[in-house]
Design a protein around this motif. Structure first.
Motif, PDB file in Angstrom:
ATOM      1  N   ASP A 113       0.832  -1.040  -0.164  1.00  0.00           N
ATOM      2  CA  ASP A 113      -0.009   0.070  -0.027  1.00  0.00           C
ATOM      3  C   ASP A 113       1.021   1.272  -0.059  1.00  0.00           C
ATOM      4  O   ASP A 113       0.429   2.306  -0.059  1.00  0.00           O
ATOM      5  CB  ASP A 113      -0.843   0.083   1.224  1.00  0.00           C
ATOM      6  CG  ASP A 113       0.019   0.113   2.441  1.00  0.00           C
ATOM      7  OD1 ASP A 113       0.974  -0.342   2.480  1.00  0.00           O
ATOM      8  OD2 ASP A 113      -0.635   0.275   3.525  1.00  0.00           O
ATOM      9  N   HIS A 114       2.366   1.209  -0.056  1.00  0.00           N
ATOM     10  CA  HIS A 114       2.883   2.329   0.010  1.00  0.00           C
ATOM     11  C   HIS A 114       4.316   1.946  -0.404  1.00  0.00           C
ATOM     12  O   HIS A 114       4.910   0.695  -0.214  1.00  0.00           O
ATOM     13  CB  HIS A 114       3.124   2.976   1.339  1.00  0.00           C
ATOM     14  CG  HIS A 114       3.947   2.105   2.301  1.00  0.00           C
ATOM     15  ND1 HIS A 114       2.934   1.303   2.977  1.00  0.00           N
ATOM     16  CD2 HIS A 114       4.973   2.020   2.887  1.00  0.00           C
ATOM     17  CE1 HIS A 114       3.948   0.571   3.967  1.00  0.00           C
ATOM     18  NE2 HIS A 114       5.022   1.038   3.962  1.00  0.00           N
ATOM     19  N   VAL A 145       6.135  10.576   2.491  1.00  0.00           N
ATOM     20  CA  VAL A 145       6.741   9.342   2.900  1.00  0.00           C
ATOM     21  C   VAL A 145       5.294   8.426   3.275  1.00  0.00           C
ATOM     22  O   VAL A 145       4.692   8.962   4.067  1.00  0.00           O
ATOM     23  CB  VAL A 145       7.580   9.590   4.029  1.00  0.00           C
ATOM     24  CG1 VAL A 145       7.795   7.954   4.553  1.00  0.00           C
ATOM     25  CG2 VAL A 145       8.970  10.044   3.720  1.00  0.00           C
ATOM     26  N   GLY A 146       5.324   7.444   2.739  1.00  0.00           N
ATOM     27  CA  GLY A 146       4.314   6.601   3.053  1.00  0.00           C
ATOM     28  C   GLY A 146       3.544   6.369   1.977  1.00  0.00           C
ATOM     29  O   GLY A 146       2.337   5.719   1.855  1.00  0.00           O
ATOM     30  N   ASP A 147       3.362   7.464   0.882  1.00  0.00           N
ATOM     31  CA  ASP A 147       2.537   7.413  -0.001  1.00  0.00           C
ATOM     32  C   ASP A 147       2.828   6.327  -1.071  1.00  0.00           C
ATOM     33  O   ASP A 147       4.000   5.600  -1.253  1.00  0.00           O
ATOM     34  CB  ASP A 147       2.566   8.627  -0.826  1.00  0.00           C
ATOM     35  CG  ASP A 147       1.723   9.834   0.038  1.00  0.00           C
ATOM     36  OD1 ASP A 147       1.049   9.243   0.935  1.00  0.00           O
ATOM     37  OD2 ASP A 147       1.697  10.945  -0.387  1.00  0.00           O
ATOM     38  N   TRP A 148       2.138   5.931  -2.219  1.00  0.00           N
ATOM     39  CA  TRP A 148       2.263   5.282  -3.295  1.00  0.00           C
ATOM     40  C   TRP A 148       3.182   5.698  -4.360  1.00  0.00           C
ATOM     41  O   TRP A 148       3.222   6.972  -4.295  1.00  0.00           O
ATOM     42  CB  TRP A 148       0.938   4.572  -3.728  1.00  0.00           C
ATOM     43  CG  TRP A 148       1.042   3.704  -4.962  1.00  0.00           C
ATOM     44  CD1 TRP A 148       0.964   4.076  -6.446  1.00  0.00           C
ATOM     45  CD2 TRP A 148       1.515   2.390  -4.896  1.00  0.00           C
ATOM     46  NE1 TRP A 148       1.319   2.803  -7.118  1.00  0.00           N
ATOM     47  CE2 TRP A 148       1.536   1.862  -6.172  1.00  0.00           C
ATOM     48  CE3 TRP A 148       1.767   1.590  -3.899  1.00  0.00           C
ATOM     49  CZ2 TRP A 148       1.761   0.484  -6.495  1.00  0.00           C
ATOM     50  CZ3 TRP A 148       2.280   0.294  -4.084  1.00  0.00           C
ATOM     51  CH2 TRP A 148       2.181  -0.525  -5.450  1.00  0.00           C
ATOM     52  N   GLY A 149       4.016   4.764  -4.977  1.00  0.00           N
ATOM     53  CA  GLY A 149       4.894   5.151  -5.882  1.00  0.00           C
ATOM     54  C   GLY A 149       4.387   5.536  -7.389  1.00  0.00           C
ATOM     55  O   GLY A 149       3.737   6.786  -7.567  1.00  0.00           O
ATOM     56  N   ASP A 150       4.342   4.764  -8.447  1.00  0.00           N
ATOM     57  CA  ASP A 150       3.733   4.910  -9.544  1.00  0.00           C
ATOM     58  C   ASP A 150       2.944   3.601 -10.038  1.00  0.00           C
ATOM     59  O   ASP A 150       2.786   2.608  -9.376  1.00  0.00           O
ATOM     60  CB  ASP A 150       4.850   5.045 -10.679  1.00  0.00           C
ATOM     61  CG  ASP A 150       6.016   3.939 -10.416  1.00  0.00           C
ATOM     62  OD1 ASP A 150       5.562   2.837 -10.409  1.00  0.00           O
ATOM     63  OD2 ASP A 150       7.185   4.141 -10.483  1.00  0.00           O
ATOM     64  N   GLU A 151       2.474   3.858 -11.336  1.00  0.00           N
ATOM     65  CA  GLU A 151       1.489   2.688 -11.664  1.00  0.00           C
ATOM     66  C   GLU A 151       2.325   1.557 -12.139  1.00  0.00           C
ATOM     67  O   GLU A 151       1.545   0.476 -12.066  1.00  0.00           O
ATOM     68  CB  GLU A 151       1.034   3.078 -13.221  1.00  0.00           C
ATOM     69  CG  GLU A 151       2.155   3.392 -14.145  1.00  0.00           C
ATOM     70  CD  GLU A 151       1.449   4.061 -15.412  1.00  0.00           C
ATOM     71  OE1 GLU A 151       2.194   4.056 -16.394  1.00  0.00           O
ATOM     72  OE2 GLU A 151       0.149   4.489 -15.459  1.00  0.00           O
ATOM     73  N   ASP A 152       3.478   1.504 -12.068  1.00  0.00           N
ATOM     74  CA  ASP A 152       4.264   0.121 -12.483  1.00  0.00           C
ATOM     75  C   ASP A 152       4.586  -0.466 -10.951  1.00  0.00           C
ATOM     76  O   ASP A 152       5.038  -1.799 -10.894  1.00  0.00           O
ATOM     77  CB  ASP A 152       5.471   0.296 -13.177  1.00  0.00           C
ATOM     78  CG  ASP A 152       5.319   0.676 -14.606  1.00  0.00           C
ATOM     79  OD1 ASP A 152       4.256   0.376 -14.952  1.00  0.00           O
ATOM     80  OD2 ASP A 152       6.251   1.276 -15.159  1.00  0.00           O
TER      81      ASP A 152
END
Length: 218
Positions: free
Chosen positions: A41-42, A57-64
């Motif tokens: 989830d992050h 910090v703690g957020d999602w990265g990218d679509e891949d």
């Protein structure tokens, strides 16, 4: 190195240096892409100048990211790709993937996103201010194909989107800009523009408001 955490001090020092050197227009992101860390989830474990993409910090990265985490996607480093934020900012982006020392599995990535919006706007202003392409009402050059390519790039900057993301209204604005510059007086320029925008000649003439020769002009 098996995990990003194994070199946490190194990455922190590296980001401190890059942030101090590059300034506020560079977003620096460290992603943890280690499957065993149960972090589906992050992925972001360090980010500097997160105001550029409104992430933390703690957020999602990218679509891949999810496919990488699950071992379903094989990716390679990428440099100088252009993206746009929801707020319309233009970013020049590069990504480098970090591999485990023994298994070679992807365990993380470092991404640099440079906000070049102000630089593009300044470039556009200087081009208009200097009018360096104009000479006696025409384009001063010995290579007309280079002029065409240059004007196409200027049209892309004007629209503010890569061609793959252009909608109908964007393509119309793109074409009208080129028409004002006299591009369609260049031999085979229409074919090149049609191929670039993935439209037919009928559509091109329609966007220009011209009836297609021998056709209905729909």
């Amino acid at each position: 190195m098996k995990h990003i955490q194994d070199e946490q001090r190194f990455f922190n020092d590296l980001f401190d240096m890059l942030q101090a050197h590059c300034g506020k227009d560079f977003e620096l992101v460290l992603h943890n892409l280690s499957v065993c860390d149960d972090n589906y989830d992050h992925t972001i474990v360090d980010i500097r100048n997160g105001h550029i993409t409104n992430r933390k910090v703690g957020d999602w990265g990218d679509e891949d990211g999810l496919q990488i985490l699950r071992g379903m996607l094989d990716v390679s480093d990428s440099y100088n790709e252009f993206m746009h934020t929801e707020a319309g900012h233009i970013l020049r982006c590069s990504s480098m993937y970090i591999h485990a020392s023994q298994s070679g599995q992807i365990i993380g990535s470092i991404c640099i996103n440079q906000d070049i919006t102000r630089a593009v706007e300044a470039e556009r202003f200087l081009r208009d201010y200097n009018m360096y392409r104009i000479c006696n009402g025409g384009i001063f050059t010995t290579d007309i194909s280079s002029v065409l390519d240059d004007l196409i790039q200027e049209a892309i900057v004007l629209v503010g989107k890569p061609v793959s993301e252009m909608k109908r209204e964007d393509k119309i604005r793109f074409i009208h800009f080129l028409d004002e510059k006299g591009v369609f007086l260049i031999t085979k320029s229409g074919t090149k523009i049609c191929n670039l925008l993935n439209i037919s000649k009928y559509t091109l003439y329609n966007y220009l408001g011209i009836k297609m020769p021998g056709g209905s002009g729909n």
